[in-house]
Design a protein around this motif. Sequence first.
Motif, PDB file in Angstrom:
ATOM      1  N   GLU A 208       0.813  -1.217   0.000  1.00  0.00           N
ATOM      2  CA  GLU A 208       0.000   0.000   0.000  1.00  0.00           C
ATOM      3  C   GLU A 208       0.854   1.278   0.000  1.00  0.00           C
ATOM      4  N   SER A 213       0.651   8.990  -3.257  1.00  0.00           N
ATOM      5  CA  SER A 213      -0.464   9.894  -3.528  1.00  0.00           C
ATOM      6  C   SER A 213      -0.125  11.282  -3.005  1.00  0.00           C
ATOM      7  N   ARG A 235     -11.521  12.723 -10.691  1.00  0.00           N
ATOM      8  CA  ARG A 235     -12.031  11.541 -11.397  1.00  0.00           C
ATOM      9  C   ARG A 235     -10.885  10.624 -11.827  1.00  0.00           C
ATOM     10  N   GLY A 238      -8.543  10.411  -7.828  1.00  0.00           N
ATOM     11  CA  GLY A 238      -9.158  10.480  -6.498  1.00  0.00           C
ATOM     12  C   GLY A 238      -8.569  11.634  -5.718  1.00  0.00           C
ATOM     13  N   ASN A 242      -4.060   9.667  -6.170  1.00  0.00           N
ATOM     14  CA  ASN A 242      -3.202   8.483  -6.125  1.00  0.00           C
ATOM     15  C   ASN A 242      -2.599   8.235  -7.506  1.00  0.00           C
ATOM     16  N   VAL A 245      -3.657   4.888  -9.166  1.00  0.00           N
ATOM     17  CA  VAL A 245      -5.042   4.932  -9.631  1.00  0.00           C
ATOM     18  C   VAL A 245      -5.114   5.776 -10.914  1.00  0.00           C
ATOM     19  N   ARG A 249      -6.310   4.658 -14.676  1.00  0.00           N
ATOM     20  CA  ARG A 249      -7.452   5.283 -15.349  1.00  0.00           C
ATOM     21  C   ARG A 249      -7.040   6.060 -16.595  1.00  0.00           C
ATOM     22  N   TRP A 269      -7.024  -3.419  -6.588  1.00  0.00           N
ATOM     23  CA  TRP A 269      -7.635  -2.239  -7.214  1.00  0.00           C
ATOM     24  C   TRP A 269      -9.073  -2.475  -7.650  1.00  0.00           C
ATOM     25  N   ARG A 270      -9.640  -3.621  -7.206  1.00  0.00           N
ATOM     26  CA  ARG A 270     -11.000  -3.995  -7.612  1.00  0.00           C
ATOM     27  C   ARG A 270     -12.029  -2.938  -7.208  1.00  0.00           C
ATOM     28  N   HIS A 271     -11.813  -2.353  -6.006  1.00  0.00           N
ATOM     29  CA  HIS A 271     -12.782  -1.387  -5.486  1.00  0.00           C
ATOM     30  C   HIS A 271     -12.720  -0.051  -6.228  1.00  0.00           C
ATOM     31  N   VAL A 272     -11.707   0.105  -7.072  1.00  0.00           N
ATOM     32  CA  VAL A 272     -11.543   1.372  -7.785  1.00  0.00           C
ATOM     33  C   VAL A 272     -12.162   1.219  -9.173  1.00  0.00           C
ATOM     34  N   THR A 275     -10.930   1.433 -14.191  1.00  0.00           N
ATOM     35  CA  THR A 275      -9.497   1.256 -14.430  1.00  0.00           C
ATOM     36  C   THR A 275      -9.289   0.352 -15.646  1.00  0.00           C
TER      37      THR A 275
END
Length: 543
Positions: A208, A213, A235, A238, A242, A245, A249, A269-272, A275
């Motif tokens: 992590e 970030s 967008r 974040g 980050n 991220v 994207r 990164w599934r929760h983001v 992507t």
Amino acid sequence: MRPEPLPLVAYFCMEYGLHEELPIYAGGLGVLAGDYIKSAGDLRLPLVAVGLLWRGGYSHQHIGADGQPIDSDDARDVAHLLKPTLKEVSVTVEGREVRCQIWQVDRSGNAPLYLLEPVNEQDRWMTRRLYGGAEHERVIQEMILGIGGVRALRALGLSPDVYHFNEGHAVFAGLELIADQMAAGKSFETAWAEVRSQIVFTTHTPVEAGNESHPLDLLLGLGANRSVRREDMARLGGEPFNMTVAGLRLASRANAVSDLHGDTAREMWRHVGDTAPIVAITNGVHPGTWQDPRIRLALHGGDLWETHRELKEELLHEVERRTRVRLRPDALLVGFARRAAAYKRSDLILRDPSRIGPWLERGDVQLLFSGKCHPQDEAGRMLVANLVQAVRRYPKSAVFLEDYDLRLGRLLTRGCDIWLNNPRRPLEASGTSGMKAAMNGVLNLSVLDGWWPEGCQHGVNGWQIGDGRSEADARVGDDRDLAALYETLAKDVLPAFGDRAHWSRMMRASIEMAQWGFSSHRMVRDYFYSLYRVPAVGQAMAV
Ligand SMILES: *Cc1c(COP(=O)(O)O)cnc(C)c1O
């Protein structure tokens, strides 16, 4: 049908480990980038690379009398390694133009590498020390790399088809490309979609804290966002912004650096949302750099064991020169060289003196350690100091070598008998030093993390430690892996070391496995023939 022409790729990375005389690398990421552009050069693939010229290098790190690491600049005369392109670009930092010159690294055998450096003396601090300085300075460095890098390519008359961001440091290049499109009248949405089809992103760390970030205010204040508005910045990356991220994207295709890391990264990164899909392309190492030519010859008809003895003797000689400790050529030599990060557990093998002590005291096992910590990482400094202290308990059979660099890496990964790797699974994304070792017949003894599940044939070309399970509770995992490490050492490694013919067979299997699967030639081809293929506009991406 004629084969499609290959795309021109612009490769962006914060660091490059090409040679110890050009100290613009810190560790694994840079060494990988160096190997990458060497293979692209060997294979004559259309790729140009962009980076920064770090005049003060990364760090020379020595151990003081008190056992603590001491850092100093690694400034060397590198003028003979550079040639000017006579081109300049400027980057607006905090509303002020920073003019940068573009150097080309003057070295045959790699794809062209361009390095940026501020022209004016009063701006030179910006690219003084790799990963040095505070957050504000890091963002400025990343602006020069990303924004300056895109402009440099243009100034050089190049129009890349693909932009490859190797790790998140270069993502501001994506903002620069978007800003260009917006300047031509496109909306942010349209610009993003168009630029995205050209960008490829590689993520390198499942830890992590390794994913940088920054506060959006800082980026906007410095001007890293170009003409992209605050809400569109959020967008992308974040808030805080980050860099990984944003990379995922900004890109249409992304990859992790081993199969296992692919699983970890997808989960991570599934929760983001929104992507790029993450595939796996396993790292490799450059054979011309990392495999000793004598080993290559011996594989085709020489005596691998005798050749290995010669390489081991060279390493022991260097150890003696540096430390005045004379290790024994006939006893098992276990090497461990890693950046000081807690998850790598550099001191694991020393943690139970009742088990390791007798081996070291009798001289059945000898340990050779090396590795730097980041100069500003207090926890890392403690790890180095603790390791040095633990090693000092066995002055005749355990040694810590200071100032780990490419040269030392080369000596170690060809001269040890065993290459030990015991990270907390699954936190090691790849672990390329093990590939270098394998390519020289130095047998891997490793936890099934990073690349090793793909290479390991237990007892045939090396050994696994434990059964490849991950353990959420670090202490439980440490105890279990330590027990497994001692058991494999006692039951498998030491007996095999006593049988020359058997050991030589394992060396051969190891070398063949590494040459076949873990060469950077294979890696670069994988990128070119899968990840870099530009999807036709409007066509769904098949990954
Ligand atoms: C290969 C190499 C690394 C990366 O190796 P890991 O296995 O990822 O630790 C780091 N530093 C140097 C000097 C290297 O040669």
